[in-house]
Design an enzyme around this catalytic site. Sequence first.
Site, short mmCIF file in Angstrom:
data_model
loop_
_atom_site.label_atom_id
_atom_site.label_comp_id
_atom_site.label_asym_id
_atom_site.label_seq_id
_atom_site.Cartn_x
_atom_site.Cartn_y
_atom_site.Cartn_z
N PHE A 1 71.44 67.68 35.34
CA PHE A 1 72.58 68.81 35.59
C PHE A 1 72.15 70.05 36.30
O PHE A 1 71.14 70.62 35.76
CB PHE A 1 73.32 68.92 34.32
CG PHE A 1 74.68 69.47 34.80
CD1 PHE A 1 75.62 68.93 35.12
CD2 PHE A 1 74.91 71.03 34.35
CE1 PHE A 1 76.81 69.45 35.53
CE2 PHE A 1 75.97 71.57 34.70
CZ PHE A 1 77.07 70.73 35.35
N ARG B 1 83.40 58.44 37.75
CA ARG B 1 82.76 58.76 36.36
C ARG B 1 83.79 58.53 35.37
O ARG B 1 84.92 58.97 35.22
CB ARG B 1 82.10 60.07 36.12
CG ARG B 1 81.39 60.11 34.99
CD ARG B 1 80.66 61.33 34.94
NE ARG B 1 81.37 62.56 34.63
CZ ARG B 1 81.09 63.82 34.26
NH1 ARG B 1 79.82 63.89 33.83
NH2 ARG B 1 82.06 64.83 33.98
N ASP C 1 68.30 68.46 26.55
CA ASP C 1 69.54 69.07 26.91
C ASP C 1 70.49 68.00 26.45
O ASP C 1 70.43 66.73 26.95
CB ASP C 1 70.04 69.49 28.43
CG ASP C 1 71.33 69.84 28.37
OD1 ASP C 1 72.11 69.35 27.67
OD2 ASP C 1 71.66 70.19 29.71
N TYR D 1 82.12 71.71 24.50
CA TYR D 1 83.31 71.56 25.06
C TYR D 1 83.18 70.00 25.59
O TYR D 1 84.41 69.57 26.13
CB TYR D 1 83.59 72.45 26.18
CG TYR D 1 82.69 72.76 27.42
CD1 TYR D 1 82.61 71.86 28.47
CD2 TYR D 1 82.04 74.03 27.47
CE1 TYR D 1 81.93 72.00 29.74
CE2 TYR D 1 81.18 73.95 28.66
CZ TYR D 1 81.07 73.15 29.67
OH TYR D 1 80.29 73.57 30.75
N LYS D 2 82.37 69.22 25.32
CA LYS D 2 82.35 67.80 25.92
C LYS D 2 82.85 66.97 24.61
O LYS D 2 83.93 66.91 24.21
CB LYS D 2 81.09 67.29 26.74
CG LYS D 2 80.97 68.40 27.78
CD LYS D 2 79.56 67.71 28.51
CE LYS D 2 79.26 68.78 29.68
NZ LYS D 2 80.01 68.46 30.69
#
Lengths: 411, 411
Positions: B125, B370, B196, B221-222
């Site tokens: 990312f 996705r 991560d 927040y995922k």
Amino acid sequence: LTLTRADCEALDRADPLRLFRDRFVLPPGTIYLDGNSLGAMPIAARTRVAEVMEQWGTDLISGWNVHSWIDLHERVGAKIGRLIGAGEGETIAGDSTSINLFKALAAALQLNPKRRVVLSERDNFPTDLYMAEGLIRHLGQGHELRLAAPDEMADAITDDVAVVMLTHVNYRTGRMYEMDAITATAHAKGALMLWDLAHSAGAVPVDLSRAGADFAIGCGYKFLNGGPGAPAFLYAARRHHAAMQPVLSGWFGHCAPFAFEPSYRPADGIAKMAVGTPPIISLTALEAGVDLMLEASIDDLRGKSLKQAEVFAALIAQEASSFGFHAASPGDPAQRGSQLCYEHENGWPIMRALIARKVIGDFRSPGILRFGFTPLYLGFTELWDAVAILRDIMTTRSWDKPEHHARARVT
Amino acid sequence: LTLTRADCEALDRADPLRLFRDRFVLPPGTIYLDGNSLGAMPIAARTRVAEVMEQWGTDLISGWNVHSWIDLHERVGAKIGRLIGAGEGETIAGDSTSINLFKALAAALQLNPKRRVVLSERDNFPTDLYMAEGLIRHLGQGHELRLAAPDEMADAITDDVAVVMLTHVNYRTGRMYEMDAITATAHAKGALMLWDLAHSAGAVPVDLSRAGADFAIGCGYKFLNGGPGAPAFLYAARRHHAAMQPVLSGWFGHCAPFAFEPSYRPADGIAKMAVGTPPIISLTALEAGVDLMLEASIDDLRGKSLKQAEVFAALIAQEASSFGFHAASPGDPAQRGSQLCYEHENGWPIMRALIARKVIGDFRSPGILRFGFTPLYLGFTELWDAVAILRDIMTTRSWDKPEHHARARVT
């Protein structure tokens, strides 16, 4: 000449800001003299936070676009900029005050690469010094954090100083630097100027553009009433935007964050100083506080703040002069922010006793009682009542109870 | 063997997690396959955020003690720690994922001072790579950010590598590293391992202790459903606590923050990795998300996630095989996180058309569609409906409209 409660009531009636109080949630019976630590809650903050929660629940990921969460840190930053004399596109919100200090100081040092001294004040708010320490140690390039006393600050700006890093209004004493003069001295000596506005933004008139400041940072949860731990802000003068390189180079500061490029390319302007995804719920509460502050005239605010300090000092002199309180703030109102401090050998239990009676100030080591004036929601009659309660506590020695001596962790 | 909608309904009826869906606010008619980008809102988050607003309004500054806001980052961190196999006192919450990456990488580099290489993945990312770039440039000590492809990663861990910095589950493809094996290889070569967990925490079983990871960070927040821009988290193995020195050395990481000492003295343990005052409102929402996740069994979650991916892949093959979708996630479920990706030359307009029909996935450059599976609130029948809508969009070519081709900024 004795000040009466009726005098204070008259001052409240004449107060041009009096209607703002109704815009806040304030617990009945509490006299809040600590809005310089955590500002009170605007009613609009409650509404807006409830709204952003519904946005999240209803719109999910599309909220980033539909509700412009994606720009919120820039939008709130721009609004804060109007309170501190920033030009357009010179201020963003996000991250903590500490992190913003790090960002600004790192950028400033990199813009003045031949010098190795960061000059600050011994009694600066500690996290500023801590962050500078960490940055310096990490850089490993022989930088030095040099500390001077406020009275010696101008002289301490010697020609080896890279960055002068000062808090405009001292957190403990309320002492305020002459921003224009110190900034001019820094520049004359070839240093860059970084101001911490934690106790200034929304409290006293600040004009960073006129002062010619290079960088500034500040806090969202004090006079801006942004809520506990509200995001902070960062200002960088436009003339530095092209050259400054963020050390905290995150995707929110990338020129094309959603292109997902493997290499960092900074955004133009102040936008490059954003780092990670900002906490939207807390940022929304901050926006409500800033919006409310923008409705008030800073001259009205400063005028009322000075009058409140004058009244409070007069009441302390009138009602409590025999109890050993020593003024710890500058006597000249022009050299003060929006607070008054008193030193007392029993400062801790006295403040605990005041708080037990719902007069909320705070205590700062070693012996400082701190009283903040937040003109948006604080009345003059409350000052009268607060000092009457203090007088009672001192007269009856009710501060001298075991529960008031107990040391709890406080903020 | 054809999969029918009735089959999916049967799977929903048999789902041990089916009751969790009622704990979320979900917009009717929306099929949400993007909880890996922004998780849905737990009903408890709305309640708790409303509560913390009342706490602020009513208790003002004393909220820090009365409601233990002062420890909230440690409390939430400890709860997240239970989801990722951390030991007690090894995890804190706060700041953004990007900032935590910086903190962890800086600490790791300082613990391995003789080496100069940070090894990561080209398709990591981007903000992780950006933050590493900024750190390296700023250090000015000749560090190198070396990038390898996932297949070559183990071989790329050579004996000049200081830190291996990898995202456990790739944000684009869902490819998942073997955490134990890669960590062991890193250690065998004298490197430290930084994971991560942005797409892992709450999504797949993670056991940092078993793997022997040195540092980890992740996103709130995922899959943790902490709300837009929720604070992130940081893990550091206990064996590093004594030696690690925070570069972002703020007052919340000081051993006595309210003593207001002029010099930084780190707190013991993970607490030293906190920096500034945390955003309490956003952190409160995160706590609600984490609490809910802790109620579910991670084995149930993983089991359902794998089954959902199997069903989704089967439905794509069954309903949409002729439309040019190419699987872009690993075929082996053990090598995947909780998402499936497909490459398509018209990926962008197809995803726009899906979103217009309330099937919310997302698009990642250059051509990836996705689809994330969030077993706490996603049903099997929704998968059937989503693919039926995709099939309709492809059959009618309704994706090929100007409004779907338009490029908006998306997250």
